[in-house]
Design an enzyme around this catalytic site. Sequence first.
Site, PDB file in Angstrom:
ATOM      1  N   PRO A 120       0.784  -1.233   0.000  1.00 39.43           N
ATOM      2  CA  PRO A 120       0.000   0.000   0.000  1.00 39.43           C
ATOM      3  C   PRO A 120       0.818   1.287   0.000  1.00 39.43           C
ATOM      4  CG  PRO A 120      -0.191  -1.167   2.092  1.00 39.43           C
ATOM      5  CD  PRO A 120       0.483  -2.096   1.140  1.00 39.43           C
ATOM      6  N   ASN A 121       0.309   2.220  -0.772  1.00 42.03           N
ATOM      7  CA  ASN A 121       0.846   3.585  -0.903  1.00 42.03           C
ATOM      8  C   ASN A 121       2.119   3.668  -1.754  1.00 42.03           C
ATOM      9  OD1 ASN A 121      -1.178   4.891   0.820  1.00 42.03           O
ATOM     10  ND2 ASN A 121      -0.214   3.729   2.458  1.00 42.03           N
TER      11      ASN A 121
ATOM     12  N   ARG B 210       5.174  10.863  -2.835  1.00 46.64           N
ATOM     13  CA  ARG B 210       4.871  10.587  -1.419  1.00 46.64           C
ATOM     14  C   ARG B 210       6.142  10.756  -0.570  1.00 46.64           C
ATOM     15  NH1 ARG B 210       4.627   4.564   1.021  1.00 46.64           N
ATOM     16  NH2 ARG B 210       4.146   5.102   3.178  1.00 46.64           N
TER      17      ARG B 210
ATOM     18  N   ASN C  35       7.938  -5.621  -1.069  1.00 46.73           N
ATOM     19  CA  ASN C  35       7.905  -4.484  -0.152  1.00 46.73           C
ATOM     20  C   ASN C  35       6.490  -4.431   0.413  1.00 46.73           C
ATOM     21  OD1 ASN C  35       7.827  -2.117   1.254  1.00 46.73           O
ATOM     22  ND2 ASN C  35       9.048  -0.956  -0.218  1.00 46.73           N
TER      23      ASN C  35
ATOM     24  N   ALA D 272       3.207  -0.749   4.774  1.00 45.25           N
ATOM     25  CA  ALA D 272       2.703  -0.745   6.156  1.00 45.25           C
ATOM     26  C   ALA D 272       2.261  -2.135   6.627  1.00 45.25           C
ATOM     27  CB  ALA D 272       1.554   0.250   6.290  1.00 45.25           C
TER      28      ALA D 272
ATOM     29  N   HIS E  93      12.779  -2.686   1.793  1.00 47.18           N
ATOM     30  CA  HIS E  93      12.241  -1.379   2.167  1.00 47.18           C
ATOM     31  C   HIS E  93      13.141  -0.304   1.595  1.00 47.18           C
ATOM     32  CE1 HIS E  93       9.427  -3.241   4.922  1.00 47.18           C
ATOM     33  NE2 HIS E  93      10.421  -4.017   5.303  1.00 47.18           N
TER      34      HIS E  93
ATOM     35  N   ARG F 100      13.326   4.309  12.377  1.00 43.70           N
ATOM     36  CA  ARG F 100      12.184   5.229  12.332  1.00 43.70           C
ATOM     37  C   ARG F 100      11.279   5.043  13.557  1.00 43.70           C
ATOM     38  NH1 ARG F 100       9.572   5.008   6.569  1.00 43.70           N
ATOM     39  NH2 ARG F 100       8.542   6.859   7.428  1.00 43.70           N
TER      40      ARG F 100
HETATM   41  C1  DQA Z   1       8.353   1.080   3.594  1.00 42.15           C
HETATM   42  C2  DQA Z   1       8.451   1.363   5.107  1.00 42.15           C
HETATM   43  C3  DQA Z   1       7.085   1.185   5.769  1.00 42.15           C
HETATM   44  O1  DQA Z   1       7.192   1.475   7.159  1.00 42.15           O
HETATM   45  C4  DQA Z   1       6.076   2.128   5.167  1.00 42.15           C
HETATM   46  O2  DQA Z   1       4.800   1.876   5.709  1.00 42.15           O
HETATM   47  C5  DQA Z   1       6.039   2.084   3.684  1.00 42.15           C
HETATM   48  C6  DQA Z   1       7.280   1.929   2.947  1.00 42.15           C
HETATM   49  C7  DQA Z   1       9.679   1.391   2.889  1.00 42.15           C
HETATM   50  O3  DQA Z   1       9.837   0.949   1.758  1.00 42.15           O
HETATM   51  O4  DQA Z   1      10.548   2.083   3.443  1.00 42.15           O
HETATM   52  O5  DQA Z   1       4.989   2.269   3.064  1.00 42.15           O
HETATM   53  O6  DQA Z   1       8.065  -0.287   3.419  1.00 42.15           O
END
Ligand code: DQA
Length: 153
Positions: free
Chosen positions: A18-19, A26, A82, A85, A111, A118
């Site tokens: 996701p995202n 982003r 990947n 979240a 990642h 983080r």
């Molecule tokens: C991520 C790290 C995750 O914590 C985050 O939710 C992401 C991207 C990364 O590639 O650094 O969406 O997986």
Amino acid sequence: MSAEPRQAIRTVWVLNGPNLGRLGSREPEIYGHVDEAGLRGLVATWGEAVGVAVRLRQTDDEAQLIEWLHEAADGAVPVILNPAAFTHYSYAVRDAVADLTARGVPLIEVHLSNPASREAFRQVSVISEVASGTIAGFGVDSYRLALVALAGT
Ligand code: DQA
């Protein structure tokens, strides 16, 4: 002259959670400036260099991600995942990954950022324990390093 049988080109799937479809715009200070199309081009080029065909797919949907992991398990397709979240809380994705790696199919968790440096909630991965390995913190280069690692498996 004996003709060597030509080796089938190995396929690797890159599955983004996701995202990650919003890469490039982003939080670029964390995730970089390369967008999804750029990443698709890079993994194709890096794959060629190590002799694998790469297919990149992204979804915001947990069920879709699990379905792709099932397909990879059934087809014995190595995966670079990947989980975004989902990394931090999805036991359903974890179970699908465990099913795949238990069959001897390699899966590398990647990642872009280094979640270990983080927020506290990102410092937990429910995926790492069942992945073949994890590469984090190198931006899009995390995917290149994963491809190199998979090419050697
Ligand atoms: C991520 C790290 C995750 O914590 C985050 O939710 C992401 C991207 C990364 O590639 O650094 O969406 O997986």
